[in-house]
Each structure stands twice: as C-alpha cells, then as structure tokens.
Design a protein around this motif. Structure first.
Motif, PDB file in Angstrom:
ATOM      1  N   SER A 143      10.459  -0.714  52.466  1.00 38.83           N
ATOM      2  CA  SER A 143      10.059   0.090  53.443  1.00 38.83           C
ATOM      3  C   SER A 143      10.226   1.887  52.705  1.00 38.83           C
TER       4      SER A 143
ATOM      5  N   THR B 168      -4.824   0.253  55.817  1.00 39.29           N
ATOM      6  CA  THR B 168      -3.787  -0.352  55.480  1.00 39.29           C
ATOM      7  C   THR B 168      -2.766  -1.897  56.782  1.00 39.29           C
ATOM      8  N   ARG B 169      -2.974  -1.424  58.168  1.00 36.64           N
ATOM      9  CA  ARG B 169      -2.631  -2.220  58.932  1.00 36.64           C
ATOM     10  C   ARG B 169      -3.212  -3.485  58.956  1.00 36.64           C
TER      11      ARG B 169
ATOM     12  N   THR C 204       2.196  -6.043  55.665  1.00 38.88           N
ATOM     13  CA  THR C 204       2.030  -4.224  56.632  1.00 38.88           C
ATOM     14  C   THR C 204       2.690  -4.686  57.279  1.00 38.88           C
TER      15      THR C 204
ATOM     16  N   TYR D  51       3.058   0.977  59.596  1.00 37.82           N
ATOM     17  CA  TYR D  51       2.085   2.145  59.157  1.00 37.82           C
ATOM     18  C   TYR D  51       2.018   2.863  59.990  1.00 37.82           C
TER      19      TYR D  51
ATOM     20  N   GLU E   2       6.286   3.631  56.469  1.00 38.61           N
ATOM     21  CA  GLU E   2       4.788   2.748  56.323  1.00 38.61           C
ATOM     22  C   GLU E   2       6.795   1.503  55.859  1.00 38.61           C
TER      23      GLU E   2
ATOM     24  N   TYR F 207       6.904  -3.262  54.697  1.00 32.72           N
ATOM     25  CA  TYR F 207       6.027  -4.313  54.306  1.00 32.72           C
ATOM     26  C   TYR F 207       7.411  -5.267  53.666  1.00 32.72           C
TER      27      TYR F 207
ATOM     28  N   HIS G  98      -0.262  -3.021  48.981  1.00 29.19           N
ATOM     29  CA  HIS G  98      -0.852  -1.639  49.131  1.00 29.19           C
ATOM     30  C   HIS G  98      -1.521  -0.626  48.136  1.00 29.19           C
TER      31      HIS G  98
ATOM     32  N   CYS H  65      -4.628   1.250  47.427  1.00 25.67           N
ATOM     33  CA  CYS H  65      -5.150   2.970  48.116  1.00 25.67           C
ATOM     34  C   CYS H  65      -5.294   3.565  46.972  1.00 25.67           C
TER      35      CYS H  65
END
Length: 99
Positions: A6, A32-33, A38, A41, A56, A58, A67, A71
């Motif tokens: 995280s 992202t979700r 994940t 977020y 964040e 994970y 991720h 991104c």
C-alpha cells in the motif's frame, strides 16, 4: 504476514486545474478498482482544493505491477493536474519469483 502493498501519495493540485482534476479522478478510480488485486483505491481532496491524498492498497506485488502497467493512459494528464509531494509505502514489493 500479509503480502499486501500500500501507499499514500501526497500531492498538490496545480493552479487552475482543480476542475480538470475532479473530472479525471472518478475515471482513474473506476478503472483501478476493476483491476485484479486492488483492495482499496481512494482520493481525498482538501477542503480548499489545494491538496490531494491518494490511498492505494493492493493484494500483492503482482497487483501493483498490473496497476502500474495500466496507469500509463492516465499518467500524462495526472502530471498536468497534480504535483507529487511525497509518498509513504507499506508492505514489501518483490519481483516475481523473489522473496
């Protein structure tokens, strides 16, 4: 011990970019979700709109790699609207096959 990774990213919002940032954030959060791994977020905007924190979390290093690979489509706009100021990381990110 958890394999979760995280971080909390602290940013300032560039002058004149608050409205643009408010439009981008829901798009980033939704994308992202949906990524596998994940766990959390969330964006938090200061009351005056000058700063923002992103929390964040994970499931593991593989989820972080996913991720970061995804991104890229947001990175250019992200850097136009936000100025990273600091980052606190929790957990241990390891390369695939690492310890």
């Amino acid at each position: 011990m958890s394999n979760a990774v995280s971080w909390i990213l602290q940013m300032s919002v560039r002058d004149g970019r608050l409205d643009d940032a408010k439009k981008l954030v829901p798009e980033i959060v939704a994308a992202t979700r949906e990524e596998a791994g994940t766990l959390s977020y969330e964006y938090f905007l200061s009351e005056d709109g000058s700063s923002c924190h992103v929390h964040e979390r994970y499931a593991d290093s593989a989820a972080v790699v996913t991720h970061l690979a995804n991104c890229g489509g947001f990175a250019a706009r992200f850097m136009v609207w936000f100025v990273p100021k600091g980052c606190s990381v929790g957990g241990e990110a390891v390369q695939e096959g690492g310890a």
